[in-house]
Design a protein around this motif. Structure first.
Motif, short mmCIF file in Angstrom:
data_model
loop_
_atom_site.label_atom_id
_atom_site.label_comp_id
_atom_site.label_asym_id
_atom_site.label_seq_id
_atom_site.Cartn_x
_atom_site.Cartn_y
_atom_site.Cartn_z
N GLY A 108 0.80 -1.22 0.00
CA GLY A 108 0.00 0.00 0.00
C GLY A 108 0.83 1.27 0.00
O GLY A 108 0.78 2.07 -0.94
N TYR A 109 1.62 1.47 1.05
CA TYR A 109 2.43 2.68 1.15
C TYR A 109 3.54 2.73 0.12
O TYR A 109 4.04 3.82 -0.22
N THR A 110 3.96 1.59 -0.39
CA THR A 110 5.04 1.56 -1.37
C THR A 110 4.54 1.74 -2.80
O THR A 110 5.32 2.05 -3.70
N ALA A 111 3.24 1.54 -3.03
CA ALA A 111 2.71 1.59 -4.40
C ALA A 111 2.83 2.97 -5.05
O ALA A 111 3.32 3.06 -6.19
N PRO A 112 2.40 4.08 -4.41
CA PRO A 112 2.49 5.38 -5.10
C PRO A 112 3.91 5.75 -5.52
O PRO A 112 4.12 6.11 -6.69
N ALA A 170 2.44 16.03 -22.41
CA ALA A 170 3.74 15.91 -21.75
C ALA A 170 3.71 16.58 -20.38
O ALA A 170 4.17 16.01 -19.38
N ALA A 171 3.16 17.79 -20.31
CA ALA A 171 3.09 18.50 -19.03
C ALA A 171 2.25 17.73 -18.03
O ALA A 171 2.61 17.61 -16.84
N PHE A 172 1.11 17.21 -18.48
CA PHE A 172 0.23 16.45 -17.60
C PHE A 172 0.92 15.18 -17.09
O PHE A 172 0.86 14.87 -15.90
N ALA A 173 1.59 14.46 -17.99
CA ALA A 173 2.27 13.22 -17.60
C ALA A 173 3.37 13.50 -16.58
O ALA A 173 3.50 12.77 -15.58
N TYR A 174 4.14 14.55 -16.80
CA TYR A 174 5.20 14.89 -15.84
C TYR A 174 4.62 15.32 -14.50
O TYR A 174 5.15 14.98 -13.44
N ALA A 175 3.52 16.07 -14.53
CA ALA A 175 2.89 16.50 -13.28
C ALA A 175 2.38 15.29 -12.48
O ALA A 175 2.53 15.24 -11.25
N VAL A 176 1.78 14.32 -13.18
CA VAL A 176 1.28 13.12 -12.51
C VAL A 176 2.42 12.34 -11.87
O VAL A 176 2.32 11.91 -10.70
N VAL A 177 3.51 12.17 -12.59
CA VAL A 177 4.64 11.40 -12.05
C VAL A 177 5.28 12.13 -10.88
O VAL A 177 5.62 11.51 -9.86
N TRP A 178 5.46 13.44 -11.01
CA TRP A 178 5.99 14.21 -9.87
C TRP A 178 5.06 14.08 -8.65
O TRP A 178 5.53 13.94 -7.51
N PHE A 179 3.76 14.11 -8.92
CA PHE A 179 2.81 14.00 -7.82
C PHE A 179 2.93 12.65 -7.10
O PHE A 179 2.90 12.60 -5.87
N LEU A 180 3.08 11.57 -7.85
CA LEU A 180 3.24 10.25 -7.24
C LEU A 180 4.54 10.16 -6.46
O LEU A 180 4.59 9.59 -5.36
N GLY A 206 4.18 13.04 -3.60
CA GLY A 206 3.06 12.71 -2.73
C GLY A 206 3.19 11.37 -2.06
O GLY A 206 2.59 11.12 -1.01
N GLY A 207 4.00 10.48 -2.65
CA GLY A 207 4.23 9.18 -2.03
C GLY A 207 5.08 9.24 -0.78
O GLY A 207 5.13 8.27 -0.01
N VAL A 208 5.75 10.37 -0.57
CA VAL A 208 6.60 10.53 0.62
C VAL A 208 5.78 10.91 1.85
O VAL A 208 6.04 10.44 2.96
N ARG A 209 4.80 11.75 1.68
CA ARG A 209 4.08 12.33 2.82
C ARG A 209 3.29 11.32 3.66
O ARG A 209 3.30 11.42 4.90
N PRO A 210 2.58 10.33 3.06
CA PRO A 210 1.77 9.43 3.89
C PRO A 210 2.55 8.68 4.96
O PRO A 210 2.03 8.44 6.05
N ALA A 211 3.78 8.27 4.67
CA ALA A 211 4.56 7.55 5.68
C ALA A 211 4.87 8.45 6.87
O ALA A 211 4.85 8.00 8.03
N LEU A 258 11.53 7.59 -0.39
CA LEU A 258 12.62 8.55 -0.58
C LEU A 258 13.57 8.11 -1.69
O LEU A 258 14.01 8.94 -2.50
N CYS A 259 13.89 6.83 -1.74
CA CYS A 259 14.77 6.33 -2.80
C CYS A 259 14.09 6.45 -4.16
O CYS A 259 14.75 6.79 -5.16
N SER A 260 12.79 6.18 -4.21
CA SER A 260 12.05 6.34 -5.47
C SER A 260 12.06 7.79 -5.92
O SER A 260 12.22 8.09 -7.11
N LEU A 261 11.90 8.71 -4.97
CA LEU A 261 11.91 10.13 -5.30
C LEU A 261 13.27 10.55 -5.86
O LEU A 261 13.34 11.25 -6.88
N LEU A 262 14.34 10.11 -5.22
CA LEU A 262 15.68 10.48 -5.68
C LEU A 262 15.96 9.92 -7.08
O LEU A 262 16.44 10.63 -7.96
N ALA A 263 15.65 8.64 -7.27
CA ALA A 263 15.90 8.03 -8.57
C ALA A 263 14.99 8.61 -9.65
O ALA A 263 15.43 8.90 -10.77
N GLY A 264 13.72 8.79 -9.30
CA GLY A 264 12.78 9.33 -10.26
C GLY A 264 13.13 10.77 -10.66
O GLY A 264 13.05 11.14 -11.84
#
Length: 240
Positions: free
Chosen positions: A102-106, A169-179, A182-187, A227-233
């Motif tokens: 769950g927490y790792t999916a986003p 392109a802008a929408f796709a990049y915004a979605v990926v940045w959001f994931l 945004g995937g960092v905050r829930p933990a 955090l590792c996903s954010l850095l690599a992404g």
């Protein structure tokens, strides 16, 4: 199949699975700022977090199916919580992986999206996201959840079919940045709740009961993955 149909099919195939040019650097940075703008302010986050919940519960559901469990249904609630119910052995590796997903999916979805964007597959990312949302909609078992997924999926469909390449392109990049962001905050939110004695039935606590490993270590895993996903992404998105 006549030549016209074959040509049309080949055109669609090229549009979806072909590569598109990278947007300008300022677009990538602007979409990152836009993602932060809907993540950092708490009032906005209360609404945008619904999208993270879709990814969270979708992760539970996907892994449940991949590990041989029977998926009974998914519910999304207006307070941005969710519930995924699966049937099968109440212990064992399948249940552990399902609870841990769950927490790792986003952030992992964000990392996968960043890899696609780095390879220039903008359209493929939009279509794949739409397909996943359609599959998830089938498993939704409450009205609010269905509405949330329909609105999200409808947005992807509208952008994929009606918008031009630059908007896509802008929408796709915004979605990926959001994931990724945004995937960092829930933990961290879960950590804060547990420090106040709440969230006793959280994913981390369920994993602790399943594995006899302290919930704090599972929480550390959630932090590490996000955090590792954010850095690599970010490295891929910014083409560092």
């Amino acid at each position: 199949m006549d030549s016209t149909a074959a040509t049309s099919l080949a055109t669609v195939w090229d549009e979806v699975f072909g590569s598109q040019p990278d947007p300008d650097t300022w677009v990538v940075v602007a979409t990152m700022v836009a993602a932060l703008a809907v993540i950092v302010p708490h009032p906005v986050w209360r609404l945008s977090r619904n999208a993270i919940t879709i990814a969270h519960e979708g992760g539970h559901g996907l892994v449940a199916l991949l590990t041989g469990r029977s998926l009974s249904g998914i519910r999304l609630h207006s307070d941005t919580s969710g519930l995924t119910v699966s049937r099968g052995k109440p212990t064992g590796l399948g249940m552990i992986l399902t609870a841990a997903s769950g927490y790792t999916a986003p952030p992992l979805l964000g990392l996968g999206g960043a890899a696609l964007l780095a390879a220039g597959h903008i359209t493929a990312l939009l279509w794949l996201a739409t397909l996943l949302l359609v599959v998830m909609l089938v498993m939704i078992r409450n009205a609010y959840g269905a509405l949330t997924v329909l609105v999200t999926g409808g947005t992807f469909v509208a952008v994929s079919w009606l918008a031009g390449p630059q908007v896509q392109a802008a929408f796709a990049y915004a979605v990926v940045w959001f994931l990724l962001l945004g995937g960092v905050r829930p933990a961290f939110e879960l950590q804060a709740k547990r420090s106040r004695g709440g969230a006793g039935d959280s994913d981390a606590d369920q994993l602790s009961r399943l594995t006899h490993i302290p919930a704090g270590l599972w929480l550390f895993l959630f932090h590490a993955v996000s955090l590792c996903s954010l850095l690599a992404g970010a490295n891929w998105l910014l083409n560092l």
